[in-house]
Enzyme design. Sequence first.
Site, PDB file in Angstrom:
ATOM      1  CG  ASN A 359      -0.167   0.251   2.510  1.00  0.00           C
ATOM      2  OD1 ASN A 359       0.908  -0.288   2.733  1.00  0.00           O
ATOM      3  ND2 ASN A 359      -0.725   1.090   3.358  1.00  0.00           N
ATOM      4  CB  CYS A 361       1.940   4.079   4.495  1.00  0.00           C
ATOM      5  SG  CYS A 361       1.018   5.614   4.259  1.00  0.00           S
ATOM      6  CD  GLU A 363       0.495   0.836   6.399  1.00  0.00           C
ATOM      7  OE1 GLU A 363      -0.641   1.327   6.566  1.00  0.00           O
ATOM      8  OE2 GLU A 363       1.395   1.414   5.753  1.00  0.00           O
TER       9      GLU A 363
END
Length: 966
Positions: A359, A361, A363
């Site tokens: 995704n 970011c 994570e």
Amino acid sequence: MTETTRTSRRQPKKASGLTIERVFSTEGVHPYDEVTWEKRDVVQTNWKTGENVFEQNDVEFPDFWSLNATTIVTTKYFRGALGTPQRETGLKQLIDRVVNTYSKAGLDNGYFASDKDAQVFEDELRWMLLHQYFSFNSPVWFNVGTSSPQQVSACFILSVDDSMDSILNWYKEEGFIFKGGSGAGLNLSRIRSSKELLSSGGTASGPVSFMRGADASAGTIKSGGATRRAAKMVVLDVDHPDIVEFIETKAREEDKIRALRDAGFDMDLSGKDITSVQYQNANNSVRVSDEFMSAVENDTMFGLKARGDGHVIEEVKATELFGKMATAAWECADPGIQYNDTINDWHTNPNSGPITASNPCSEYMSLDNSSCNLASLNLLKFLDEDDIFDVERFTKAVELIITAMDISICFADFPTEAIGDTTRKFRQLGIGYANLGALLMALGLGYDSEGGRKLAAAITSLMTGTSYRRSAELAAVVGPYAGYAANAEPHQRVMRKHQAASDALKPLHTNDSVVAKAANEQWAQVVELGAVNGFRNAQASVLAPTGTIGFMMDCDTTGVEPDFSLVKFKKLVGGSSMQIVNQTIPRALKNLGYGADEIEKIVAFIADHGHVIDAPALKKEHYEVFDCAMGARAIQPMGHVRMMAAVQPFLSGAISKTVNLPETATVEEIADVYMQGWKFGLKALAVYRDNCKVGQPLSDGKKGDGKKVADDAAATAAAAAAPAPEVRVEYRPRRRRLPKSRDGRTTSFSVAGAEGYMTSSKYEDGQLGEVFLKLGKQGSTLAGVMDAFSIAISIALQYGVPLETYVQKFTNQKFEPAGMTDDPDIRIAQSIMDYIFRRLALDYLSFDERSELGIYTSAERARYVETGSYISEEDEAEMPESESLKNDAGDDLRVDEGGPVQPSLIQASPKVEQETVGSAHTTTEMMEGLTGHAIDAPLCMTCGTKMRPSGSCYVCEGCGSTSGCS
């Protein structure tokens, strides 16, 4: 292997439903009746115009919720049009809307043994949300229980193939995801390179060219209808023939941004001219293999392979390619790095496909065309009165949250059919936490300490172990995830890897010993129950940024981040703010053994100085407890990497975190961070070098290394400790009047269309001694106020108040009129005061004095872009020695053979004046003074406040807006 295969085929005994134990709520008492409620008015104003952009009166919240949390929840999460009966008016309605939906879906889908268990589940969930013990991710609050599609996931991974239909479909799917308030990532490596031929015989465009279209599309769609940009991630494999073009793409665009900025265009992150450059709406990451990293270590060649048949198109030197990655990241913070083999070694579903992307970011990492819904716990809530981590309550909270998150997949809507199918088949979850930094400080543990890392690892292990244990129990009730049968052995293999990592933990203190023991017990149950029941969820945990929801829970720190600074600012009724020392500091000092009197003195010192260096009674061995992300004792880059390495083995996914480096960091240091991330077993890593991007404000010239600050503070303390002289001498300032005839200049100016004139006069030595300002018509209130202000400033200058003091105080003040000016050296002003004192600094301060304040002419900025120096060698040769471009160590600050060297900035003052409530200074400006740093982040596009880092995104403390995943 044989035994494992045999046990994995045992037929699970079907359970009748979950029995929910009451832990948090009270039997017979509604959670809402346990707290005191009050009504508040929530008003937000436009930072440029001063007009109200949001106002809702009489919203109802518990009295212990901060005004900041109230504002963020009211403006972001309340549904219904303002001024209509459908508009939510309090926290009760919001929580009920979500909890009732989850409870009903749990009953409808057979999760609970009885209606009573469903009611207990509902009460417990409601109690924890009310008391800020955890929060679901933002899409849940946006959508659940409304007439909108019930999108609960914040994180999506897409896929794209080497066809025009697939590429155009990629644009469309991203648009739907952004519209729903979420972010997406994908890997473009299937698209053939610009060095390969099309079937028609022509040359392919390559993935970077198609990134332009996706970037433009993303730039026109604001996530969730809000004001922030879409959040997206683009990944390319390191063996793709277009990898160099991909690596350098954003760095070259950053060069354009600098040139346009120096030509007078508005190139801030939210500036009106930023849309003229490309690739600004995505984070870029290179997916590296163990083969490539080994080639870098061994300084050997590495092959770039065709997308069609996989033959090597070109061989490159691995160290040179790795160096290009580090150089580009030094220049503009992109690309980040993802470690492919590590990621897939912890993959629970390899038989269903590899993990190729993440995704935005970084994570969430799972199969293509999948999604993950997130929730985060507030760790500080689980410290009891004796500052012991409450393992039992934490475990029960995780059980409930995982159950709720899995239930949400039963009723959730998804932006595409493929994502819906994959998510329902694999049921990926992402439980995580916030407030780790505050928890460690409260317990007297340094963030960059072995003890801090041990506790963080133990808590993360307990969280994920409990999650998978509950997942195995859910599998016995409602069945394992549909993709489990094909992946039973690899899934169980990963569980054993987690268990082995947990068993290897060697605790240092009481807290982490207790937590680690409980974690080991959970993992033993995971392996045992999973072999019989299977698992309900392919993935269970990640560490997300927790930007907006972190503020909703009144967390001091977000995600896995350390504390930001030792002094925070509390929002007050009426919009002003109050400077307060972190409330975790007295708690930490008590745990470290300090008495009440010592604590009071240390806290008072921190309030004045913003750091702990030479605080009275504080032992030097305890300094590390109070190290923060910013300030005189900022945590070093490898301190961040080591914390990530400590918790990574206990996460299904990865960690959203950016490793911050100082402006003086070198390309080699960034390369070392990337190399150490691989060796430490991380899954992904991003870096940010201070001031590497134009979209962030320039440093305010107050930075300094911790040693210099410590030396200055030590000298100050030594001087203060010296015996006072017996004779008292009273000093009175004397006014130095200007001569009757003096040189001066008159400057006409325009700020956002408001015109005025400034006349300034100087002494014979060139020092400023008088300022007169003409604004408004003669006789008007404005003209009178400005006349009085001018006289006050002029008299103070004549009594010896340095001009630098006024420049420090009045620049960056924000009020209308604000905006574009007609001055080529100061293209944008935040107020007339901001413009006036920047102009005076340019006219009357030396280059050395201005550079300390971060104020330069347009010519100096342009020269810096070209040469790495703000001033030419010829001009420097003519400057007096005091103004030469040398730092305190005597280092030359011009361009050297190693590339541009950044100007040295003055050290943070060990004494910072404490601002009062209602001061004209913004929260951010006061924080800069206290930390000794400019907060290197973009301005919020909603309220104009400077944002702060949160994971690999930015979050606004004023209104809760984020620059990426929420």
